[in-house]
Write a protein that holds these residues in place. Structure first.
Motif, PDB file in Angstrom:
ATOM      1  N   UNK A 125       0.804  -1.221   0.000  1.00 20.71           N
ATOM      2  CA  UNK A 125       0.000   0.000   0.000  1.00 20.71           C
ATOM      3  C   UNK A 125       0.838   1.272   0.000  1.00 20.71           C
ATOM      4  N   UNK A 126       2.155   1.138   0.069  1.00 17.93           N
ATOM      5  CA  UNK A 126       3.045   2.301   0.021  1.00 17.93           C
ATOM      6  C   UNK A 126       3.851   2.372  -1.274  1.00 17.93           C
ATOM      7  N   UNK A 127       3.743   1.347  -2.120  1.00 20.28           N
ATOM      8  CA  UNK A 127       4.456   1.308  -3.399  1.00 20.28           C
ATOM      9  C   UNK A 127       3.510   0.721  -4.450  1.00 20.28           C
ATOM     10  N   UNK A 128       3.004   1.583  -5.322  1.00 18.29           N
ATOM     11  CA  UNK A 128       1.978   1.139  -6.258  1.00 18.29           C
ATOM     12  C   UNK A 128       1.768   2.152  -7.373  1.00 18.29           C
ATOM     13  N   UNK A 129       1.108   1.679  -8.430  1.00 19.42           N
ATOM     14  CA  UNK A 129       0.533   2.575  -9.441  1.00 19.42           C
ATOM     15  C   UNK A 129      -0.780   1.954  -9.899  1.00 19.42           C
ATOM     16  N   UNK A 130      -1.854   2.683  -9.705  1.00 18.00           N
ATOM     17  CA  UNK A 130      -3.173   2.211 -10.088  1.00 18.00           C
ATOM     18  C   UNK A 130      -3.872   3.290 -10.903  1.00 18.00           C
ATOM     19  N   UNK A 131      -4.616   2.859 -11.896  1.00 18.67           N
ATOM     20  CA  UNK A 131      -5.388   3.802 -12.704  1.00 18.67           C
ATOM     21  C   UNK A 131      -6.728   3.165 -13.015  1.00 18.67           C
ATOM     22  N   UNK A 132      -7.716   4.003 -13.278  1.00 19.66           N
ATOM     23  CA  UNK A 132      -9.028   3.443 -13.553  1.00 19.66           C
ATOM     24  C   UNK A 132     -10.048   4.492 -13.914  1.00 19.66           C
ATOM     25  N   UNK A 133     -11.227   4.012 -14.247  1.00 20.52           N
ATOM     26  CA  UNK A 133     -12.366   4.861 -14.583  1.00 20.52           C
ATOM     27  C   UNK A 133     -13.638   4.152 -14.172  1.00 20.52           C
ATOM     28  N   UNK A 134     -14.682   4.932 -13.961  1.00 20.91           N
ATOM     29  CA  UNK A 134     -15.983   4.364 -13.590  1.00 20.91           C
ATOM     30  C   UNK A 134     -17.092   5.242 -14.140  1.00 20.91           C
ATOM     31  N   UNK A 135     -18.146   4.589 -14.609  1.00 20.39           N
ATOM     32  CA  UNK A 135     -19.372   5.283 -14.984  1.00 20.39           C
ATOM     33  C   UNK A 135     -20.523   4.521 -14.351  1.00 20.39           C
ATOM     34  N   UNK A 136     -21.278   5.200 -13.509  1.00 22.70           N
ATOM     35  CA  UNK A 136     -22.357   4.552 -12.776  1.00 22.70           C
ATOM     36  C   UNK A 136     -23.628   5.393 -12.880  1.00 22.70           C
ATOM     37  N   UNK A 137     -24.781   4.715 -12.857  1.00 23.59           N
ATOM     38  CA  UNK A 137     -26.068   5.393 -12.972  1.00 23.59           C
ATOM     39  C   UNK A 137     -27.078   4.716 -12.056  1.00 23.59           C
ATOM     40  N   UNK A 138     -27.895   5.525 -11.415  1.00 25.27           N
ATOM     41  CA  UNK A 138     -29.008   5.019 -10.609  1.00 25.27           C
ATOM     42  C   UNK A 138     -30.295   5.581 -11.187  1.00 25.27           C
ATOM     43  N   UNK A 139     -31.120   4.699 -11.755  1.00 27.51           N
ATOM     44  CA  UNK A 139     -32.370   5.100 -12.384  1.00 27.51           C
ATOM     45  C   UNK A 139     -33.520   4.466 -11.598  1.00 27.51           C
ATOM     46  N   UNK A 140     -34.401   5.306 -11.065  1.00 25.14           N
ATOM     47  CA  UNK A 140     -35.510   4.830 -10.246  1.00 25.14           C
ATOM     48  C   UNK A 140     -36.827   5.341 -10.797  1.00 25.14           C
ATOM     49  N   UNK A 141     -37.870   4.529 -10.684  1.00 26.64           N
ATOM     50  CA  UNK A 141     -39.194   4.943 -11.110  1.00 26.64           C
ATOM     51  C   UNK A 141     -40.269   4.366 -10.217  1.00 26.64           C
ATOM     52  N   UNK A 142     -41.293   5.139  -9.958  1.00 25.89           N
ATOM     53  CA  UNK A 142     -42.451   4.671  -9.206  1.00 25.89           C
ATOM     54  C   UNK A 142     -43.705   4.966 -10.010  1.00 25.89           C
ATOM     55  N   UNK A 143     -44.589   3.972 -10.074  1.00 23.35           N
ATOM     56  CA  UNK A 143     -45.825   4.084 -10.827  1.00 23.35           C
ATOM     57  C   UNK A 143     -46.993   3.601  -9.982  1.00 23.35           C
ATOM     58  N   UNK A 144     -48.177   4.047 -10.340  1.00 25.59           N
ATOM     59  CA  UNK A 144     -49.384   3.565  -9.688  1.00 25.59           C
ATOM     60  C   UNK A 144     -50.429   3.307 -10.765  1.00 25.59           C
TER      61      UNK A 144
END
Length: 557
Positions: free
Chosen positions: A467-486
């Protein structure tokens, strides 16, 4: 409304004009130092303009005692005399300040036996010269029944320090009670709240049990609220791979058992449903620079899911104690399970009764796993489907009410594993719906449908010595889609729909504990209503740890 819609569309097009998903592009390594305070795109809880009282549970309370051990604030919560209720709204506010270097940590607030808040923290880098401060709130009105009488409370952030990880969290937590009036009436909430604390499922013990006791004898409806939080190899469960892929790349130390996760729950041993979770990513996830200063969706207050268990009311009203169990198949790490029962009762009857008439809950989903060779590695694709139905009736003062609950889930995870297992590209689709229909004498009394979709794409490349010697790279795409119907069970009309989206990329390199590269950029957008149903849009962008755009419609007052 028409003018607002036009303006909203113009802002949306402008905001998304420079949206891109991918890695950091820079001629020279960037080393972030101070970053802006963490921010969120989702709307804050609205506050009614009524007399109100604020009770302080913690005031700059430190997560660690002088000797470094974790400590928690606690006491007795009593409804304020000047705001004894009923309440139009009860809101928890929490402000956290931290400096130094630290991991992301877990926090909670337990009132009585109910965990009314469960979340995680910002992960400070320790590279800057000033503390960071962030605020979030949560509407606790659904737990009003619990708050009407004095209750013990205990809360705080479970934090650990060392010579390297020195960050200590200072927490100020308040509850504000807003009195109801004619313009702001008390909402229809559960008449009884049964909390059961939390428990951890592990590979050695994948089933956890809770006891629900002292329940009302006149229940008419029952909702089960569940928060699931993964740890260790299941912290990022969505990039776990099938066991044969993990075995193919032993040096990478990949987590196995595949990416699909669920927690099957049962009431007194009878299968009642399958719980799932939004793919939360904590502020140390993938690359910490992804989440500075825009944190992932629902980082500070984890998103819970609610399941209609009304068909089981006939079991719950017998006056006895009831076993509620959760089993996590294919568990790869540890799962914290946080359940709460929200119960509605009959105002005109001391007793109700009923029976479960249908229980078609599959022991496991229909699942398929395919592993195939691709250039430089393999692709693992996992699909799963669920279609569960429960039904039952409750004899109430309004007659015999039949309730049918149908749940579906459609899941697909495609993971390109290359670079000897040190690079992953994950594309996950996870969606479903719950439909509850209640009838009396064959006529529909109520019909509600909740839909959800949680698409996620992540990229990660790691070169880690420790945890003191590293190289990390990354990306993220996240979505939260909610719907309520009656509707009436056949025809549906929308009640509420929202979409929260986030895209981020980042890189971190560290040598002998010293950062040599640390950079990130991100964007987030919320579109939908606030909790009063009013249209709301919020777009935020950041680069190099600084907020570059922050647009809000309507502007926050």
């Amino acid at each position: 409304m028409r003018i607002f819609t036009i303006v909203l569309s113009l802002v949306l097009m402008t905001a998304l004009a420079d949206v891109s998903v991918g890695g950091i592009a820079s001629a020279d390594p960037v080393l972030e130092h101070d970053t802006d305070d963490p921010v969120l795109a989702a709307p804050a809880v609205t506050r009614p303009d009524t007399p109100h009282c604020t009770v302080t549970l913690a005031d700059a309370f430190r997560s660690n005692a002088a000797d470094g051990t974790s400590q928690f604030y606690q006491g007795t919560l009593t409804p304020p005399k000047a705001c004894a209720g009923p309440w139009a709204k009860v809101v928890m506010d929490q402000t956290v300040t931290v400096s130094g270097r630290q991991y992301d940590r877990i926090g909670d607030l337990k009132i009585g036996d109910a965990e009314v808040w469960w979340g995680t923290t910002e992960e400070p880098s320790g590279e800057g010269n000033r503390p960071i401060t962030y605020h979030f709130d949560k509407d606790l009105t659904p737990y009003s029944a619990l708050l009407r009488t004095p209750q013990p409370f205990r809360g705080g952030i479970e934090n650990f320090t060392s010579d390297i990880y020195t960050g200590v969290y200072a927490q100020t937590v308040t509850l504000t009670y807003y009195r109801a009036d004619r313009k702001h009436p008390a909402p229809d909430v559960a008449d009884h709240v049964t909390g059961m604390g939390h428990a951890d499922a592990t590979p050695a013990a994948p089933t956890v049990h809770f006891t629900a006791k002292d329940l009302p004898r006149n229940i008419t409806r029952a909702q089960l609220e569940v928060t699931l939080e993964g740890h260790a190899c299941d912290e990022q469960w969505f990039d776990d791979v099938p066991d044969d892929v993990s075995a193919k790349y032993p040096a990478a130390g990949m987590c196995g058992h595949g990416p699909y996760r669920e927690a099957n729950f049962a009431i007194d041993g009878t299968a009642a449903g399958s719980a799932f979770t939004f793919p939360h990513i904590y502020s140390g996830g993938i690359v910490p620079q992804l989440w500075r200063p825009i944190v992932a969706i629902d980082t500070f207050s984890l998103h819970s899911e609610t399941y209609d268990v009304t068909p089981f009311v006939g079991k719950l009203v017998d006056g006895g104690a009831h076993d509620l169990s959760f089993t996590v198949p294919d568990i790869g790490g540890e799962w914290t399970v946080v359940p709460t029962l929200l119960l509605y009762t009959d105002d005109h009857a001391a007793r109700t009764s009923g029976a479960l008439t249908q229980d078609d809950v599959a022991a496991a989903p229909v699942r398929q796993t395919t592993v195939k060779d691709i250039s430089g590695g393999v692709n693992a694709t996992v699909t799963a489907k669920r279609h569960d139905v429960t039904a039952g009736y409750v004899d109430t003062s309004a007659g015999r009410v039949y309730t049918r609950v149908e749940r579906t889930r459609d899941y697909r995870n495609s993971d390109d594993v290359t670079g000897g297992g040190f690079t992953q590209h994950v594309v996950q689709a996870d969606s479903g719906q719950q439909t509850s229909t209640s009838t009396v004498d064959g006529r529909v009394r109520s019909a509600d449908r909740h839909t959800w979709s949680y698409p996620l794409t992540t990229d990660a490349t790691a070169n880690i010595t420790d945890d003191q010697n590293l190289r990390i790279s990354g990306a993220a795409e996240m979505t939260k889609i909610l719907g309520d119907l009656t509707g009436d069970g056949r025809n549906w009309r929308p009640v509420r729909a929202s979409r929260e989206w986030l895209s981020a990329s980042g890189v971190l390199a560290r040598t002998n504990g010293v950062n040599t590269e640390a950079d990130g950029k991100s964007q987030t957008l919320y579109t939908g209503p606030d909790d009063l149903g009013r249209p709301y849009l919020h777009y935020i962008a950041s680069e190099h740890g600084r907020i570059t755009q922050n647009r809000e419609l309507p502007p926050r007052r």
